[in-house]
Design a protein around this motif. Structure first.
Motif, PDB file in Angstrom:
ATOM      1  N   GLN A 127      41.338  23.345  54.607  1.00 34.39           N
ATOM      2  CA  GLN A 127      41.417  24.640  55.239  1.00 34.39           C
ATOM      3  C   GLN A 127      40.232  25.517  54.854  1.00 34.39           C
ATOM      4  N   ARG A 128      39.814  25.460  53.578  1.00 30.12           N
ATOM      5  CA  ARG A 128      38.664  26.267  53.149  1.00 30.12           C
ATOM      6  C   ARG A 128      37.393  25.797  53.827  1.00 30.12           C
ATOM      7  N   LEU A 129      37.209  24.482  53.971  1.00 26.28           N
ATOM      8  CA  LEU A 129      36.019  23.969  54.646  1.00 26.28           C
ATOM      9  C   LEU A 129      36.017  24.355  56.115  1.00 26.28           C
ATOM     10  N   ARG A 130      37.184  24.326  56.749  1.00 33.01           N
ATOM     11  CA  ARG A 130      37.248  24.726  58.156  1.00 33.01           C
ATOM     12  C   ARG A 130      36.957  26.215  58.314  1.00 33.01           C
ATOM     13  N   ASP A 131      37.468  27.022  57.397  1.00 34.09           N
ATOM     14  CA  ASP A 131      37.162  28.455  57.454  1.00 34.09           C
ATOM     15  C   ASP A 131      35.666  28.699  57.255  1.00 34.09           C
ATOM     16  N   TRP A 132      35.072  27.952  56.330  1.00 35.56           N
ATOM     17  CA  TRP A 132      33.625  28.086  56.113  1.00 35.56           C
ATOM     18  C   TRP A 132      32.858  27.655  57.363  1.00 35.56           C
ATOM     19  N   GLY A 133      33.251  26.540  57.967  1.00 35.20           N
ATOM     20  CA  GLY A 133      32.569  26.063  59.165  1.00 35.20           C
ATOM     21  C   GLY A 133      32.669  27.049  60.311  1.00 35.20           C
ATOM     22  N   GLU A 134      33.807  27.718  60.430  1.00 35.93           N
ATOM     23  CA  GLU A 134      33.953  28.724  61.486  1.00 35.93           C
ATOM     24  C   GLU A 134      33.081  29.937  61.207  1.00 35.93           C
ATOM     25  N   ALA A 135      33.002  30.357  59.928  1.00 35.36           N
ATOM     26  CA  ALA A 135      32.181  31.513  59.587  1.00 35.36           C
ATOM     27  C   ALA A 135      30.698  31.225  59.763  1.00 35.36           C
ATOM     28  N   GLU A 136      30.295  29.992  59.502  1.00 36.84           N
ATOM     29  CA  GLU A 136      28.881  29.630  59.593  1.00 36.84           C
ATOM     30  C   GLU A 136      28.499  29.033  60.948  1.00 36.84           C
ATOM     31  N   LEU A 137      29.410  29.095  61.915  1.00 32.30           N
ATOM     32  CA  LEU A 137      29.127  28.575  63.262  1.00 32.30           C
ATOM     33  C   LEU A 137      28.656  27.125  63.194  1.00 32.30           C
ATOM     34  N   LEU A 138      29.431  26.307  62.484  1.00 31.93           N
ATOM     35  CA  LEU A 138      29.036  24.921  62.258  1.00 31.93           C
ATOM     36  C   LEU A 138      28.814  24.138  63.552  1.00 31.93           C
ATOM     37  N   PRO A 139      29.694  24.215  64.562  1.00 32.11           N
ATOM     38  CA  PRO A 139      29.408  23.461  65.804  1.00 32.11           C
ATOM     39  C   PRO A 139      28.092  23.870  66.453  1.00 32.11           C
ATOM     40  N   LEU A 140      27.773  25.165  66.406  1.00 32.81           N
ATOM     41  CA  LEU A 140      26.515  25.616  66.993  1.00 32.81           C
ATOM     42  C   LEU A 140      25.322  25.087  66.210  1.00 32.81           C
ATOM     43  N   ARG A 141      25.415  25.104  64.871  1.00 31.53           N
ATOM     44  CA  ARG A 141      24.333  24.555  64.040  1.00 31.53           C
ATOM     45  C   ARG A 141      24.166  23.062  64.280  1.00 31.53           C
ATOM     46  N   MET A 142      25.277  22.381  64.457  1.00 39.90           N
ATOM     47  CA  MET A 142      25.196  20.942  64.701  1.00 39.90           C
ATOM     48  C   MET A 142      24.529  20.656  66.035  1.00 39.90           C
ATOM     49  N   GLN A 143      24.826  21.456  67.049  1.00 43.73           N
ATOM     50  CA  GLN A 143      24.167  21.264  68.341  1.00 43.73           C
ATOM     51  C   GLN A 143      22.656  21.379  68.196  1.00 43.73           C
ATOM     52  N   ALA A 144      22.193  22.395  67.447  1.00 47.94           N
ATOM     53  CA  ALA A 144      20.750  22.603  67.289  1.00 47.94           C
ATOM     54  C   ALA A 144      20.106  21.474  66.505  1.00 47.94           C
ATOM     55  N   ALA A 145      20.724  21.094  65.377  1.00 50.56           N
ATOM     56  CA  ALA A 145      20.129  20.062  64.537  1.00 50.56           C
ATOM     57  C   ALA A 145      20.199  18.690  65.196  1.00 50.56           C
ATOM     58  N   GLU A 146      21.321  18.383  65.832  1.00 45.90           N
ATOM     59  CA  GLU A 146      21.480  17.052  66.417  1.00 45.90           C
ATOM     60  C   GLU A 146      20.624  16.872  67.659  1.00 45.90           C
ATOM     61  N   ARG A 147      20.357  17.948  68.389  1.00 44.34           N
ATOM     62  CA  ARG A 147      19.469  17.775  69.541  1.00 44.34           C
ATOM     63  C   ARG A 147      18.058  17.426  69.094  1.00 44.34           C
ATOM     64  N   ARG A 148      17.618  18.055  68.000  1.00 47.41           N
ATOM     65  CA  ARG A 148      16.317  17.664  67.446  1.00 47.41           C
ATOM     66  C   ARG A 148      16.348  16.223  66.970  1.00 47.41           C
ATOM     67  N   ALA A 149      17.457  15.815  66.356  1.00 50.92           N
ATOM     68  CA  ALA A 149      17.544  14.444  65.864  1.00 50.92           C
ATOM     69  C   ALA A 149      17.519  13.439  67.010  1.00 50.92           C
ATOM     70  N   VAL A 150      18.228  13.731  68.095  1.00 54.63           N
ATOM     71  CA  VAL A 150      18.243  12.811  69.237  1.00 54.63           C
ATOM     72  C   VAL A 150      16.881  12.771  69.911  1.00 54.63           C
ATOM     73  N   LEU A 151      16.229  13.922  70.051  1.00 54.97           N
ATOM     74  CA  LEU A 151      14.934  13.977  70.727  1.00 54.97           C
ATOM     75  C   LEU A 151      13.798  13.476  69.844  1.00 54.97           C
ATOM     76  N   LEU A 152      13.715  13.988  68.622  1.00 52.57           N
ATOM     77  CA  LEU A 152      12.582  13.690  67.742  1.00 52.57           C
ATOM     78  C   LEU A 152      12.858  12.548  66.773  1.00 52.57           C
ATOM     79  N   GLY A 153      14.126  12.261  66.526  1.00 52.64           N
ATOM     80  CA  GLY A 153      14.476  11.218  65.564  1.00 52.64           C
ATOM     81  C   GLY A 153      14.962  11.764  64.244  1.00 52.64           C
ATOM     82  N   ASP A 154      14.758  13.066  63.977  1.00 48.05           N
ATOM     83  CA  ASP A 154      15.116  13.647  62.689  1.00 48.05           C
ATOM     84  C   ASP A 154      15.653  15.058  62.886  1.00 48.05           C
ATOM     85  N   GLY A 155      16.594  15.435  62.012  1.00 52.49           N
ATOM     86  CA  GLY A 155      17.127  16.791  61.957  1.00 52.49           C
ATOM     87  C   GLY A 155      17.234  17.221  60.508  1.00 52.49           C
ATOM     88  N   LEU A 156      17.456  18.511  60.284  1.00 50.05           N
ATOM     89  CA  LEU A 156      17.398  19.042  58.924  1.00 50.05           C
ATOM     90  C   LEU A 156      18.401  20.182  58.764  1.00 50.05           C
TER      91      LEU A 156
END
Length: 589
Positions: A127-156
């Motif tokens: 529950q604490r990790l889910r609350d943290w992920g919601e506060a930090e907009l984790l799905p949105l961050r994952m979209q940004a990082a993973e698109r770079r990973a799919v396009l360029l090969g690497d994300g950070l």
């Protein structure tokens, strides 16, 4: 003899591009990225950054523009209709699925009778990790990082403690800023002990700022005596040791010097019984390009020329002790690491097919121009003469135009519709070849009419290559996201955040939703029959429904609701009502 070398590395699939290997040593063309010629860049990073720039050009429909800068003037007429971006976005959508959920194994049993303390702790951490992920907009961050990973090969991903917000902050970085220091004999799975994030800041003449290089360094090293920030007489910020009353270097709070071993030990909250000798140091500094000599690489920039940055709380970022025994940075590779450390782009295997597709689209555009406005030849027509020049005026063909032809005159029209049809067929052929090689079936790209699919089984067979692609990509990321969630727990412990108890972090993972359409009716019927017959537990059935896409947010809470209503309504078991065959989709628990 002037022979070119055969280069084989993680980016050799781009060797056919003249801009990638324009010289005998393999360095890319200056037009690809002038900043790649900077002297501070490591030699082994030049081709990687050039590949990133080239892939970004394909993603933004600028490959023709880039080829024109490299000297190919014919590329200015290149047609690019967004096929690379479509491949990337489709792969990203299937990789992430419809949902991304943080799961701690065992948390779903916290509401059971006689649940163990470990189960309750797992539920609390989840529950604490889910609350943290919601506060930090984790799905949105994952979209940004993973698109770079799919396009360029690497994300950070970069994690940092924010004392004002009282939680870990999550930030994504462009992989072009990522420069790990890799040992020659290190295992590919080992975590680097020194990582740089660096980029060049251009000159700003209006503000009077020179061109400079910023470098953020994370380094794991032995625990050292405590230091404090100060500024010397030259106004150069730095850190100096703290001395005790006896003039000896003081230790940090909780550190202990071991005389027989000759080192300092520190006990971290996530390992109370295992003292550690290492910690992570952070350095954030800038250098003027004028102060750098030719040949000085990124890893050995002169510290006497550095201008260290100062944090808002006054701490000078020069080997600042973060009180962590790990580097809070997670590198995501698009493919399974095979020794190169870096991943490979989804477009790697189909780059030449994308070039061929763009060239065919260009030819189709030219053919459609002559088809829509055909070339007409007139014989026996009298053209109007320009009174100024005395030359015949060019004939214009418009609707309603009438030409008066002499005896024996004729009109011939060049018909290019046949060539246009062949080119369009060629486009479909190349697109199909590219989708096969990229393991993105036509049904996943949305180019297949659903009525053309004979059956659901045939559809499932056609999605086989996509299943293997997604499985391999998720396998390459599984341990990285588990490591990220482990770091989140540890940094919260180090920051003494409320509710985060000391002790070894509990294993957690990110579960991606289904990437292909599922037969929800069939799965529901299977769950009902399995739970009713007693061969499936209610928890397992709820998890199967979650994976099928049913809107169940919390499996444990859903089980509690079902049991409470069943006991209250005196419904001892799950029942499948008899419904007509046409209403099979209306079955319910």
């Amino acid at each position: 003899m002037g022979l070119r070398n055969l280069l084989t590395d993680a980016w050799s699939w781009l060797n056919y591009k003249p801009v990638m290997a324009s010289t005998y040593d393999g360095r890319p063309h200056r037009a690809l990225a002038p900043e790649l010629q900077a002297t501070w860049l490591p030699n082994d990073a030049v081709r990687r950054l050039a590949a990133y720039k080239l892939l970004a050009a394909y993603d933004s429909n600028q490959a023709g523009e880039l080829a024109t800068l490299a000297g190919n003037q014919a590329a200015a007429e290149r047609r690019e209709f967004g096929d690379p971006s479509t491949f990337v976005d489709t792969t990203l959508a299937h990789l992430l699925g419809k949902t991304q959920q943080i799961i701690v194994p065992g948390a779903e049993h916290a509401g059971d009778d006689g649940a163990s303390p470990e189960t309750a702790a797992a539920a609390a951490v989840q529950q604490r990790l889910r609350d943290w992920g919601e506060a930090e907009l984790l799905p949105l961050r994952m979209q940004a990082a993973e698109r770079r990973a799919v396009l360029l090969g690497d994300g950070l991903y970069l994690l940092a403690w924010d004392p004002e917000k009282g939680r870990v902050r999550l930030k994504t970085y462009d992989p072009g800023f990522y420069f790990p220091v890799l040992e020659d004999d290190a295992d590919p799975g080992d975590y680097p002990c020194r990582i740089h994030l660096a980029w060049e800041i251009p000159e700003d003449s209006k503000r009077g700022l020179k061109a400079r290089v910023r470098r953020i360094t994370y380094e794991v090293g032995p625990v050292a005596p405590a230091t404090r920030s100060n500024t010397d007489t030259s106004e150069q910020a730095g850190r100096h040791p703290i001395l005790d009353e006896a003039g000896m270097q003081a230790l940090g709070l909780g550190d202990r010097y071991v005389p027989e071993a000759g080192h300092i030990e520190r006990t971290y909250p996530w390992a109370p019984g295992r003292p550690s000798r290492t910690t992570c140091y952070l350095t954030d500094a800038e250098w003027f390009l004028d102060d750098l000599r030719h040949g000085q690489s990124l890893d050995d920039l002169p510290l006497d020329k550095a201008h260290f940055r100062i944090r808002p709380d006054g701490e000078v970022l020069h080997r600042l002790d973060l009180h962590l025994d790990f580097i809070p940075l997670v590198h995501i590779s698009n493919t399974v690491d095979d020794g190169e450390h870096f991943g490979q782009s989804t477009l790697a295997k189909v780059m030449q097919a994308l070039d061929e597709l763009a060239e065919t689209d260009t030819d189709s555009a030219r053919a459609s121009a002559t088809t829509g406005a055909p070339i007409i030849g007139l014989a026996g027509a009298r053209a109007e003469v320009d009174r100024v020049t005395g030359r015949p005026k060019p004939l214009a063909v418009e609707p309603g135009t009438v030409f008066q032809l002499a005896d024996g005159g004729r009109m011939d029209v060049l018909d290019t519709s046949g060539q246009l049809a062949e080119l369009r067929a060629r486009v479909e052929e190349i697109r199909e070849r590219a989708s096969v090689n990229a393991r993105l079936p036509a049904v996943s790209l949305g180019t297949v009419d659903p009525s053309d699919v004979p059956s659901g089984y045939a559809l499932q067979l056609s999605l086989g290559p996509l299943d293997s692609l997604v499985d391999s990509m998720r396998l390459a990321r599984a341990h990285k996201y588990a490591l990220l969630l482990k770091m989140v727990q540890r940094i919260h412990q180090a920051g003494q955040a409320d509710g985060w108890a000391t002790g070894e972090p509990i294993a957690a993972r990110i579960v991606f939703g289904p990437h292909t359409p599922t037969d929800r009716t069939a799965i529901l019927d299977e769950v009902v029959k399995g739970v009713t017959a007693g061969v499936l537990s209610l928890e397992t059935g709820i998890r199967m429904l979650q994976d099928a896409g049913y809107p169940i947010e919390d499996a444990r809470e859903e089980v509690r609701r079902i049991l409470s209503r069943r006991d209250g309504a005196q419904t001892p078991r799950l029942v499948t009502p008899d419904v007509p065959k046409s209403d099979e989709g209306k079955q319910a628990v």
